[in-house]
Design a protein around this motif. Structure first.
Motif, PDB file in Angstrom:
ATOM      1  N   HIS A   1       1.088   4.167  -2.998  1.00 47.87           N
ATOM      2  CA  HIS A   1       0.905   5.592  -2.696  1.00 47.87           C
ATOM      3  C   HIS A   1       2.093   6.411  -3.193  1.00 47.87           C
TER       4      HIS A   1
ATOM      5  N   ASN B   1       0.825  -1.211   0.000  1.00 46.39           N
ATOM      6  CA  ASN B   1       0.000   0.000   0.000  1.00 46.39           C
ATOM      7  C   ASN B   1       0.858   1.260   0.000  1.00 46.39           C
ATOM      8  N   HIS B   2       1.939   1.221   0.762  1.00 45.61           N
ATOM      9  CA  HIS B   2       2.841   2.367   0.816  1.00 45.61           C
ATOM     10  C   HIS B   2       3.505   2.575  -0.550  1.00 45.61           C
TER      11      HIS B   2
ATOM     12  N   ASP C   1       2.166   9.125  -6.660  1.00 48.00           N
ATOM     13  CA  ASP C   1       2.474  10.541  -6.536  1.00 48.00           C
ATOM     14  C   ASP C   1       3.604  10.867  -7.507  1.00 48.00           C
TER      15      ASP C   1
END
Length: 127
Positions: free
Chosen positions: A71, A67-68, A75
């Motif tokens: 993310h 998940n990190h 970006d």
């Protein structure tokens, strides 16, 4: 820990077709690398495609690092410029995971060298 987050980038192929002679020819292939054209890849269930160093699929519900990674990868302000050395062109890392991995430490021994080291102290004690 390393995670690969997969993106889909469109490739357009221009095919020239002559209706009179049925002659066809591919005259251009364009890999669309504009960040606006590149989207996070998903599987048939809509889950983002993320892989570990061995290119084993990872899932965000069982791996918080996934998940990190999604993310951070999503970006695009953190992406290096396409002209920098941090962009590479080459085969798909999914098919060749070791090609883009960190350098392995070199082994001092020759792979064909299967000789055992001679222990002189053991040899003297046997006599």
């Amino acid at each position: 820990m390393r995670r690969w987050v997969r993106y889909d980038a469109p490739i357009m192929v221009c095919v020239e077709i002559d209706d009179d002679t049925e002659h066809t020819e591919i005259n251009k292939v364009v890999l669309c690398i504009d960040p606006d054209d590149i989207q996070l890849a998903r599987d048939h269930r809509g889950q983002f495609l993320v892989y570990d160093e061995r290119m084993e699929p990872m899932h965000g519900d069982t791996d918080p690092a996934t998940n990190h990674a999604i993310h951070i990868a999503e970006d695009r302000t953190g992406w290096p410029d396409a002209d920098s050395l941090d962009w590479e062109e080459g085969p798909d890392p999914l098919r060749f995971p070791d090609l883009y991995g960190p350098a392995e430490p070199e082994d001092d021994q020759d792979e064909d060298d299967d000789l055992e080291p001679l222990d002189l102290h053991e040899h003297k004690a046997a006599h």
